[in-house]
Enzyme design. Structure first.
Site, PDB file in Angstrom:
ATOM      1  CB  THR A 185      47.238 -88.300 -38.531  1.00  0.00           C
ATOM      2  OG1 THR A 185      46.705 -87.465 -39.550  1.00  0.00           O
ATOM      3  CG2 THR A 185      48.726 -88.468 -38.751  1.00  0.00           C
ATOM      4  CB  SER A 219      38.833 -86.148 -37.989  1.00  0.00           C
ATOM      5  OG  SER A 219      39.590 -85.001 -38.247  1.00  0.00           O
ATOM      6  CB  THR A 272      44.265 -83.366 -35.139  1.00  0.00           C
ATOM      7  OG1 THR A 272      44.777 -83.251 -36.468  1.00  0.00           O
ATOM      8  CG2 THR A 272      45.121 -84.317 -34.334  1.00  0.00           C
ATOM      9  CG  ASP A 273      42.083 -82.133 -40.065  1.00  0.00           C
ATOM     10  OD1 ASP A 273      43.107 -81.703 -39.515  1.00  0.00           O
ATOM     11  OD2 ASP A 273      42.087 -82.596 -41.229  1.00  0.00           O
TER      12      ASP A 273
HETATM   13  N1  LIG Z   1      46.426 -85.061 -37.684  1.00  0.00           N
HETATM   14  C1  LIG Z   1      45.272 -85.510 -38.170  1.00  0.00           C
HETATM   15  O1  LIG Z   1      44.700 -86.408 -37.611  1.00  0.00           O
HETATM   16  C2  LIG Z   1      44.735 -84.829 -39.395  1.00  0.00           C
HETATM   17  C3  LIG Z   1      43.861 -85.680 -40.276  1.00  0.00           C
HETATM   18  N2  LIG Z   1      43.585 -84.979 -41.509  1.00  0.00           N
HETATM   19  C4  LIG Z   1      42.523 -86.020 -39.608  1.00  0.00           C
HETATM   20  O2  LIG Z   1      41.980 -85.215 -38.935  1.00  0.00           O
HETATM   21  O3  LIG Z   1      42.034 -87.075 -39.804  1.00  0.00           O
END
Ligand SMILES: NC(=O)C[C@H](N)C(=O)O
Length: 326
Positions: free
Chosen positions: A17, A55, A86-87
């Site tokens: 993100t 991710s 973050t995932d």
């Molecule tokens: N906040 C994020 O980065 C979530 C995103 N779906 C990822 O992990 O790529």
């Protein structure tokens, strides 16, 4: 101008993100443009973009490639920042923790809001991560995760919220904190993670599957995983217990030589062999299962992949989990 006091920072962008914007095709948000560090005078920033992925598309092979990339960057830099979705950020952080033996600080960060949202947390998290990566007190602490001002170690950090800006936590919690007063960063550490062994698999060739326990589970999905995988991890109940029907299945797999690691779906605390009813943790361990200690199922899976890929035996694997050699 580059002088002897110029600090050298490598920023390895991988997507997520923090690199995302609304998709040009109108369907949701996708990684597009990697962010740049701003507000860091006196540092020479070396940006790298080995891949640009959400991710959920990052695999253990990407994580190991990142580890090799960072091992090459570390001697030439004072700090390394990795931007990541973050995932699966905690999985990449843990794989780096297992496989990187460098003293140079390596700091992972990301964001929960994309660049076109009013509450975009990307620039702040990135600047915090850069300050922590360049701080001398960060050396030798292993890979760190910086998010919302908190500094976590890679071994215990976990994503705890799907949307909140303070999305990371874990047990027992942050090992430090960064706050900024104007342009001045205040980095404080409360704990230094113990030194742990590092592992050097050439590739992550082993297949490890995760099964998730629930009330009334009689082993659905178990046989397929047992057949396909070289080892399995079960996110079990409480201190590492399963319904009675699972005991003969676990005994069969472990007896056949494939490791079965018992983690817990509970969010904190160790797996320990307390209960002696059929499927209780004590009976699973007696049947040959290996308790995952404090690791969650997805981190236990990565450790098991590393150990199996190195050709470790089941007894050697048990020892690593038992002694906390990770
Ligand atoms: N906040 C994020 O980065 C979530 C995103 N779906 C990822 O992990 O790529």
């Amino acid at each position: 101008m580059i002088g002897p006091s110029t600090r050298r920072l490598a920023v390895v962008h991988t997507g997520g993100t923090i690199a995302s914007r609304p998709s040009p095709d109108g369907v949701g948000v996708t990684p597009q443009v990697a962010p740049t560090v701003s507000g860091l005078p006196g540092a020479l920033v070396h940006d790298l973009r080995p891949f640009n992925l959400p991710s959920p598309h990052v695999t253990p092979a990407h994580m190991l490639a990142l580890s090799h990339l960072i091992a090459g960057l570390a001697p030439e830099h004072d700090g390394v920042v990795v931007t990541h979705g973050t995932d699966t950020l905690e999985e990449t952080a843990f794989l780096l923790h297992l496989t990187l033996g460098v003293q140079t600080p390596v700091v992972l960060t990301g964001s929960m809001r994309h660049a076109e949202e009013v509450s975009w947390d990307g620039p702040g998290n990135l600047l915090d991560a850069a300050h922590v990566a360049l701080h001398p007190a960060s050396r030798g602490r292993g890979p760190l995760v910086v998010f919302g001002g908190d500094i976590f170690d890679a071994r215990t950090v976990t994503k705890v919220h799907t949307t909140a800006v303070d999305a990371f936590g874990g047990y027992p919690g942050p090992i430090g904190r960064i706050d900024r007063a104007g342009a001045t960063p205040h980095v404080r550490f409360f704990a230094r993670p113990e030194a742990r062994p590092t592992y050097h698999p050439a590739a992550l060739t082993a297949r490890v599957e995760i099964l998730y326990a629930y009330a009334g589970w009689t082993g659905e999905g178990y046989a397929g995983a047992e057949e396909r995988a070289d080892g399995s991890v079960i996110a079990a109940l409480g201190t590492g217990n399963l319904p009675a029907e699972l005991l003969p299945l676990v005994a069969r797999t472990a007896g056949g030589g494939k490791p079965v690691v018992i983690a817990t779906r509970t969010h904190a605390g160790p797996v320990i062999p307390v209960y002696g009813y059929p499927g209780g943790g004590a009976t699973l361990v007696a049947a040959g299962a290996i308790p995952a200690s404090f690791l969650n199922a997805h981190k236990a899976r990565l450790l098991l992949m590393v150990l199996l890929s190195l050709g470790k035996t089941r007894e050697e694997i048990r020892q690593v989990f038992e002694e906390g050699a990770f």
